[in-house]
Design an enzyme around this catalytic site. Structure first.
Site, PDB file in Angstrom:
ATOM      1  CB  CYS A   5      62.636  50.831  -1.361  1.00 20.09           C
ATOM      2  SG  CYS A   5      64.251  51.220  -0.466  1.00 20.09           S
ATOM      3  CG  HIS A  59      63.674  45.954   1.863  1.00 16.64           C
ATOM      4  ND1 HIS A  59      63.224  46.116   0.627  1.00 16.64           N
ATOM      5  CD2 HIS A  59      63.771  47.120   2.313  1.00 16.64           C
ATOM      6  CE1 HIS A  59      62.929  47.304   0.072  1.00 16.64           C
ATOM      7  NE2 HIS A  59      63.551  47.946   1.192  1.00 16.64           N
TER       8      HIS A  59
HETATM    9  N1  COA Z   1      66.125  42.314  12.002  1.00 24.32           N
HETATM   10  C1  COA Z   1      66.535  41.219  12.991  1.00 24.32           C
HETATM   11  N2  COA Z   1      67.961  40.633  12.794  1.00 24.32           N
HETATM   12  C2  COA Z   1      68.653  41.180  12.251  1.00 24.32           C
HETATM   13  C3  COA Z   1      68.388  42.427  11.239  1.00 24.32           C
HETATM   14  C4  COA Z   1      67.105  42.687  11.412  1.00 24.32           C
HETATM   15  N3  COA Z   1      66.826  43.844  10.522  1.00 24.32           N
HETATM   16  N4  COA Z   1      69.616  42.453  10.606  1.00 24.32           N
HETATM   17  C5  COA Z   1      70.470  41.729  11.196  1.00 24.32           C
HETATM   18  N5  COA Z   1      69.933  40.915  11.994  1.00 24.32           N
HETATM   19  C6  COA Z   1      70.580  39.857  12.857  1.00 24.32           C
HETATM   20  C7  COA Z   1      71.413  38.878  12.134  1.00 24.32           C
HETATM   21  O1  COA Z   1      70.793  37.899  11.322  1.00 24.32           O
HETATM   22  C8  COA Z   1      72.571  38.391  12.800  1.00 24.32           C
HETATM   23  O2  COA Z   1      72.070  37.331  13.585  1.00 24.32           O
HETATM   24  P1  COA Z   1      72.932  36.168  13.992  1.00 24.32           P
HETATM   25  O3  COA Z   1      74.081  36.612  14.900  1.00 24.32           O
HETATM   26  O4  COA Z   1      71.898  35.151  14.563  1.00 24.32           O
HETATM   27  O5  COA Z   1      73.454  35.629  12.780  1.00 24.32           O
HETATM   28  C9  COA Z   1      72.686  39.671  13.838  1.00 24.32           C
HETATM   29  O6  COA Z   1      71.472  40.362  13.798  1.00 24.32           O
HETATM   30  C10 COA Z   1      73.790  40.562  13.464  1.00 24.32           C
HETATM   31  O7  COA Z   1      73.724  40.968  11.773  1.00 24.32           O
HETATM   32  P2  COA Z   1      74.455  42.200  11.191  1.00 24.32           P
HETATM   33  O8  COA Z   1      74.339  41.953   9.790  1.00 24.32           O
HETATM   34  O9  COA Z   1      75.841  42.111  11.952  1.00 24.32           O
HETATM   35  O10 COA Z   1      73.362  43.387  11.739  1.00 24.32           O
HETATM   36  P3  COA Z   1      74.239  44.863  11.658  1.00 24.32           P
HETATM   37  O11 COA Z   1      74.014  45.583  13.082  1.00 24.32           O
HETATM   38  O12 COA Z   1      75.571  44.931  10.874  1.00 24.32           O
HETATM   39  O13 COA Z   1      72.856  45.562  10.666  1.00 24.32           O
HETATM   40  C11 COA Z   1      70.882  46.947  10.754  1.00 24.32           C
HETATM   41  C12 COA Z   1      71.566  45.629  11.375  1.00 24.32           C
HETATM   42  C13 COA Z   1      69.587  47.101  11.338  1.00 24.32           C
HETATM   43  C14 COA Z   1      71.708  48.140  10.777  1.00 24.32           C
HETATM   44  C15 COA Z   1      70.767  46.396   9.069  1.00 24.32           C
HETATM   45  O14 COA Z   1      70.152  45.463   9.061  1.00 24.32           O
HETATM   46  C16 COA Z   1      70.075  47.662   8.202  1.00 24.32           C
HETATM   47  O15 COA Z   1      70.766  48.656   8.133  1.00 24.32           O
HETATM   48  N6  COA Z   1      68.639  47.566   7.965  1.00 24.32           N
HETATM   49  C17 COA Z   1      68.058  48.497   7.515  1.00 24.32           C
HETATM   50  C18 COA Z   1      67.992  48.429   5.779  1.00 24.32           C
HETATM   51  C19 COA Z   1      67.579  49.754   5.407  1.00 24.32           C
HETATM   52  O16 COA Z   1      67.589  50.753   5.610  1.00 24.32           O
HETATM   53  N7  COA Z   1      66.803  49.114   4.083  1.00 24.32           N
HETATM   54  C20 COA Z   1      66.116  50.273   3.412  1.00 24.32           C
HETATM   55  C21 COA Z   1      64.693  50.414   3.937  1.00 24.32           C
HETATM   56  S1  COA Z   1      63.768  51.424   3.031  1.00 24.32           S
END
Ligand code: COA
Length: 378
Positions: free
Chosen positions: A81, A325
């Site tokens: 990252c 990100h």
């Molecule tokens: N913060 C706020 N809302 C979020 C979000 C987040 N991080 N990620 C997704 N959403 C929202 C989407 O916009 C969607 O909203 P909507 O229904 O209004 O359209 C809803 O949540 C569902 O989205 P979805 O993509 O199905 O979520 P998910 O449950 O599959 O994934 C996480 C959520 C947190 C697991 C995923 O975003 C993730 O893994 N994030 C971390 C990424 C990471 O590790 N990056 C490297 C870091 S160093």
């Protein structure tokens, strides 16, 4: 050394392909600078997961295809990252050979499922010691949050304040992933748990996007921003090798060296972009950067010292939390924001009178840390 131009795409769930995103960001940065593409001597490309996500590696040659009339040395840089800032770090060193360099970072992540994404992103962690034990990113940072809470009395409400501020800032940034979304304290508080104590709003999203920066050995115009500090440190990959989990040693070393190079202290900072991949990391970053003492970051957010009108505004673009990100682009998007702020061009989210800015970009859970310092005295 100077930043001559910055450019980026919108971040979010986008229809464009990886080369299309890179193209947009590159030409936005060139058009923002006083030079033309023919003046560029070399290109650095930042990308983490083009292979697993898009089955496309050899991105330096992909970028060459976007510059049809030019044949240049182009190098791809990968440090998870922190790839964007690491590419900038490498490019700064290469200014000993080239007058002008273009750095472009890109990531296309949303064609995969969340489960595939978690596996792909997990490759930034230690395969043998951590990944195979289920320590994907949210779990890693949940451990950091648990320990910060136990050691310093930080609460989940403090993390909610970070998410609320960053989502609020993203409403002022038209290019942010969550620019369209009004987020309330109640939505943040009641969101589903991802890895206890972290919930959905403690996590950065999975985003597509690209960002680019043009740098030069010499100043070319009044809008240019001077790069006064550039430092990168690398730590062991496994969390089991860390002396402590509430601080990232590589980040402390990188910031110390960058402050020395810039001949400033944290008190001189007007605007800061930190790597809030999870809300807890914004608090850890404030402490590692010496903005406040260890354990005091929670007090700073409670007292609203990191808002746009606060003592040290942090993540005015929404941060990784709400700007998004797209891994390879993230570090360069931070440079985009600091440059825009120091030029006084940030409109609704402008920090009045900002002259000195810092970017803090982390790979893995502190395996790589890169800090840059920028200054513009208008
Ligand atoms: N913060 C706020 N809302 C979020 C979000 C987040 N991080 N990620 C997704 N959403 C929202 C989407 O916009 C969607 O909203 P909507 O229904 O209004 O359209 C809803 O949540 C569902 O989205 P979805 O993509 O199905 O979520 P998910 O449950 O599959 O994934 C996480 C959520 C947190 C697991 C995923 O975003 C993730 O893994 N994030 C971390 C990424 C990471 O590790 N990056 C490297 C870091 S160093």
């Amino acid at each position: 050394m100077y930043v001559l131009g910055v450019g980026r795409t919108k971040f979010g769930v986008l229809t464009e392909t990886m080369p299309e995103l890179a193209y947009q960001a590159m030409y936005n940065a060139i058009n923002d600078s006083p030079i033309s593409i023919e003046d560029i001597g070399a290109v650095y490309v930042s990308n983490f997961l083009g292979g697993p996500y898009e089955k496309q590696l050899h991105l330096n040659s992909v970028v060459s295809s976007l510059l049809p009339e030019l044949r240049l040395p182009i190098i791809r840089v990968e440090t998870a990252c922190a790839s964007g800032s690491s590419a900038l770090y490498q490019a700064i060193i290469a200014l000993s050979r080239f007058e002008n360099i273009l750095i472009v970072g890109v990531e296309k992540m949303t064609n995969a499922s969340t489960e595939e994404s978690s596996q792909n992103l997990g490759m930034a962690g230690d395969r043998l010691a951590d990944q195979t034990q289920g320590l994907i990113f949210p779990a890693h940072y949940a451990l950091v949050a648990q320990q910060h809470m136990e050691k310093y009395g930080t609460t989940h409400e403090d993390l909610e304040l970070v998410a609320f501020k960053n989502h609020g800032n993203s409403r002022l940034n038209p290019l942010a992933h969550f620019n369209h979304k009004e987020v309330s304290r109640e939505m943040i508080k009641s969101a589903p748990v991802i890895a206890s104590p972290l919930n959905l709003f403690d996590c950065s999203p999975i985003s597509d996007g690209a960002a680019a920066v043009v740098i030069s050995k010499n100043q070319k115009s009044d809008r240019d921003v001077r790069i006064t500090g550039s430092s990168l440190f690398t730590d062991h990959i496994s969390l089991s090798h860390r002396r402590e989990h509430t601080s990232l040693e590589a980040a402390k070393l990188a910031s110390k060296q960058a402050y020395e190079q810039a001949e400033i202290t944290p008190k001189d900072l007007d605007i800061v972009e930190v790597h809030d991949c999870f809300t807890i990391n914004e608090l850890v970053a404030m402490e590692d950067l010496g903005i406040c003492k260890p354990g005091e970051s929670k007090d700073w957010v409670r007292e609203e010292k990191t808002t746009i009108k606060g003592e040290v505004p942090i993540n005015t673009d929404g941060g990784l939390k709400a700007d998004g990100h797209p891994i390879g682009a993230t570090g360069l998007a931070q440079v985009f924001e600091v440059t825009t702020q120091l030029r006084g061009e940030a409109e609704g989210r402008q920090v009045e009178g900002a002259k000195i800015g810092l970017t803090h970009n982390i790979g893995g859970v502190g395996g790589t840390a890169v800090v840059h310092i920028f200054e513009r005295r208008g």
